[in-house]
Design a protein around this motif. Structure first.
Motif, PDB file in Angstrom:
ATOM      1  N   ALA A  91      -6.278  -6.727  -8.047  1.00 13.58           N
ATOM      2  CA  ALA A  91      -6.046  -7.195  -6.680  1.00 13.58           C
ATOM      3  C   ALA A  91      -4.703  -6.710  -6.158  1.00 13.58           C
ATOM      4  N   LEU A  92      -3.678  -6.795  -6.984  1.00 15.41           N
ATOM      5  CA  LEU A  92      -2.344  -6.389  -6.559  1.00 15.41           C
ATOM      6  C   LEU A  92      -2.276  -4.884  -6.339  1.00 15.41           C
ATOM      7  N   ALA A  93      -2.949  -4.108  -7.183  1.00 17.82           N
ATOM      8  CA  ALA A  93      -2.963  -2.657  -7.026  1.00 17.82           C
ATOM      9  C   ALA A  93      -3.630  -2.250  -5.709  1.00 17.82           C
ATOM     10  N   LEU A  94      -4.776  -2.846  -5.393  1.00 17.70           N
ATOM     11  CA  LEU A  94      -5.474  -2.535  -4.144  1.00 17.70           C
ATOM     12  C   LEU A  94      -4.627  -2.916  -2.931  1.00 17.70           C
ATOM     13  N   ALA A  95      -3.944  -4.061  -3.015  1.00 18.39           N
ATOM     14  CA  ALA A  95      -3.104  -4.497  -1.896  1.00 18.39           C
ATOM     15  C   ALA A  95      -1.973  -3.505  -1.644  1.00 18.39           C
ATOM     16  N   CYS A  96      -1.373  -2.990  -2.705  1.00 21.26           N
ATOM     17  CA  CYS A  96      -0.293  -2.009  -2.549  1.00 21.26           C
ATOM     18  C   CYS A  96      -0.790  -0.745  -1.855  1.00 21.26           C
ATOM     19  N   LEU A  97      -1.981  -0.266  -2.240  1.00 24.81           N
ATOM     20  CA  LEU A  97      -2.541   0.939  -1.620  1.00 24.81           C
ATOM     21  C   LEU A  97      -2.834   0.714  -0.139  1.00 24.81           C
ATOM     22  N   LEU A  98      -3.361  -0.449   0.206  1.00 32.31           N
ATOM     23  CA  LEU A  98      -3.633  -0.756   1.616  1.00 32.31           C
ATOM     24  C   LEU A  98      -2.333  -0.887   2.406  1.00 32.31           C
ATOM     25  N   GLY A  99      -1.299  -1.453   1.762  1.00 29.57           N
ATOM     26  CA  GLY A  99      -0.003  -1.536   2.425  1.00 29.57           C
ATOM     27  C   GLY A  99       0.557  -0.168   2.749  1.00 29.57           C
ATOM     28  N   LEU A 100       0.394   0.788   1.838  1.00 27.50           N
ATOM     29  CA  LEU A 100       0.851   2.153   2.086  1.00 27.50           C
ATOM     30  C   LEU A 100       0.024   2.818   3.180  1.00 27.50           C
ATOM     31  N   TRP A 173       8.656   0.362  12.356  1.00 28.38           N
ATOM     32  CA  TRP A 173       7.764  -0.482  11.570  1.00 28.38           C
ATOM     33  C   TRP A 173       7.031   0.271  10.452  1.00 28.38           C
ATOM     34  N   PRO A 174       6.703   1.588  10.584  1.00 27.18           N
ATOM     35  CA  PRO A 174       6.035   2.258   9.454  1.00 27.18           C
ATOM     36  C   PRO A 174       6.895   2.282   8.192  1.00 27.18           C
ATOM     37  N   LEU A 175       8.187   2.565   8.330  1.00 29.07           N
ATOM     38  CA  LEU A 175       9.074   2.558   7.165  1.00 29.07           C
ATOM     39  C   LEU A 175       9.153   1.158   6.566  1.00 29.07           C
ATOM     40  N   ALA A 176       9.160   0.148   7.411  1.00 33.16           N
ATOM     41  CA  ALA A 176       9.239  -1.226   6.922  1.00 33.16           C
ATOM     42  C   ALA A 176       8.027  -1.564   6.055  1.00 33.16           C
ATOM     43  N   LEU A 177       6.825  -1.273   6.545  1.00 36.53           N
ATOM     44  CA  LEU A 177       5.619  -1.606   5.800  1.00 36.53           C
ATOM     45  C   LEU A 177       5.486  -0.758   4.534  1.00 36.53           C
TER      46      LEU A 177
END
Length: 395
Positions: A91-100, A173-177
């Protein structure tokens, strides 16, 4: 590998295994809440960038918490068969990819879609973390362990908001996310390395009837229903205040920048302290007393935030945060105590109410702010917390 003496025991305070497990959960809580709430100080910027209203800009957070709330019921149920650590790591891995992925979008609609999917991915972590604590930790160590996990969520909320404010002034905001998603990847590596595998998890066969029976049993428990209501009211009011305090501080007469507004989230340090402190007070004072004291601090904080003075608002935010994380640590810990089996599903119901409060109250408060103003919004939040304090007295 864990020492043989600990293989069949629950994790106890003072042991190396306890320290590794609590640090791993701290990292998980940090990453989850950093990615979840990093958009909060960016809401005025997103509203201007995409030409949307204050209430519409809050969808960048409300949609994430809504999908998180609804999918918790599914992920919490699946985890009763699939286990704890593997599902949390995925779950955490998928969330990181979506955040990127959020970094490269130029459409408001697509950004909302990715944020909604991020909530779906994150659903595999909070309920399972709470269930892991309830199953793997010694009962005497459980309140303190839960407090440390909640402290990690507080630190994630702090750094997610603080760093996103700083990074947005540097690169938008892109750099922030993107920066917050990168931190999530580092936390993921630490989590996988540190967390001991479950030793007390007993998988259940996938059965819709059994899952529905578990939900019915938990919802039939009056203590758990009260705790679910606490989650809805407290989290709803908490997110509502922090969603719109940025608009209040950025507008006249204060006119603060995104960086300064982000710095105000340093008050989350109070939450890191109070979550662990509240967990240690429960055995001495009782859960009801500590919970009511936490809600009382939230009410005092709302009163100070209603004033026009910046110093009073900062103090109010600090007391409000102190009270919220103390109350949340106690309420979430009591779910594990009072749930009779299927603890991941009980935690999922608690967190479903928690994030539904975030979505529903957080979004609705935008209309109060836009059409009535700041003081009526503070009055609505105060009413929510008075109701929460009264219901806490019935635990």
């Amino acid at each position: 590998m864990l020492p043989d003496s600990l293989v069949h025991d629950h994790l106890k305070r003072g042991t190396a295994a306890y320290r590794r497990a609590t640090l791993a959960l701290f990292c998980a809580g940090f990453a989850t809440f950093a990615m979840l709430y990093c958009v909060q100080p960016l809401l005025p910027l997103l509203a201007s960038q995409f030409s949307v209203s204050a209430a519409a800009s809050s969808l960048a957070l409300s949609l994430t918490t809504l999908t998180l709330a609804l999918s918790l019921l599914i992920s919490g149920s699946l985890a009763e068969s699939w286990g704890r650590k593997p599902v949390m790591a995925l779950a955490l891995a998928l969330a990181c990819l979506l955040g990127l992925a959020c970094v490269v979008v130029e459409s408001w609609t697509l950004l909302l879609v990715l944020r909604a999917l991020l909530g779906l991915a994150l659903s595999g972590l909070p309920a399972l973390a709470m269930a892991y604590v309830g199953e793997e930790f010694d009962p005497e160590s459980l309140p303190a362990a839960m407090g440390l996990y909640i402290g990690g969520t507080a630190l994630g909320g702090l750094l997610g908001r603080l760093l996103s404010g700083l990074l947005s002034d540097i690169g938008g905001w892109p750099l922030a996310l993107g920066g917050i998603a990168g931190l999530g990847l580092l936390a993921l590596g630490s989590f996988i390395w540190l967390l001991p595998a479950s030793r007390h998890f007993k998988p259940q066969p996938l059965s819709l009837r059994a899952l529905l029976d578990n939900f019915a049993r938990h919802l039939g428990n009056p203590i758990l229903r009260n705790l679910f209501l606490q989650a809805f009211l407290l989290m709803g009011g908490f997110v509502a205040l922090f969603n719109y305090i940025g608009f209040r501080l950025a507008g006249a007469p204060l006119g603060l920048s995104s960086t300064v507004i982000g710095l105000l989230f340093i008050v989350y340090l109070a939450g890191i302290f109070s979550a662990g402190w509240a967990g240690r007070l429960v055995p001495r004072l009782g859960a009801k007393t500590v919970l009511q004291c936490g809600v009382g601090l939230m009410l005092l904080g709302v009163g100070l935030c209603a004033t026009p003075w910046l110093a009073a608002i900062i103090l109010g935010l600090a007391l409000f945060t102190l009270g919220f994380f103390a109350a949340h640590a106690v309420a979430s810990g009591q779910v594990g105590v009072h749930a009779k089996g299927a603890k991941a599903q009980a935690s999922a119901l608690y967190l479903c109410a928690y994030y539904l409060g975030s979505s529903v109250v957080g979004y609705a408060a935008g209309y109060v702010w836009e059409h009535a103003g700041w003081l009526p919004l503070m009055a609505v939040l105060a009413a929510l917390f008075v109701l929460a304090a009264w219901r806490a007295g019935r635990l």
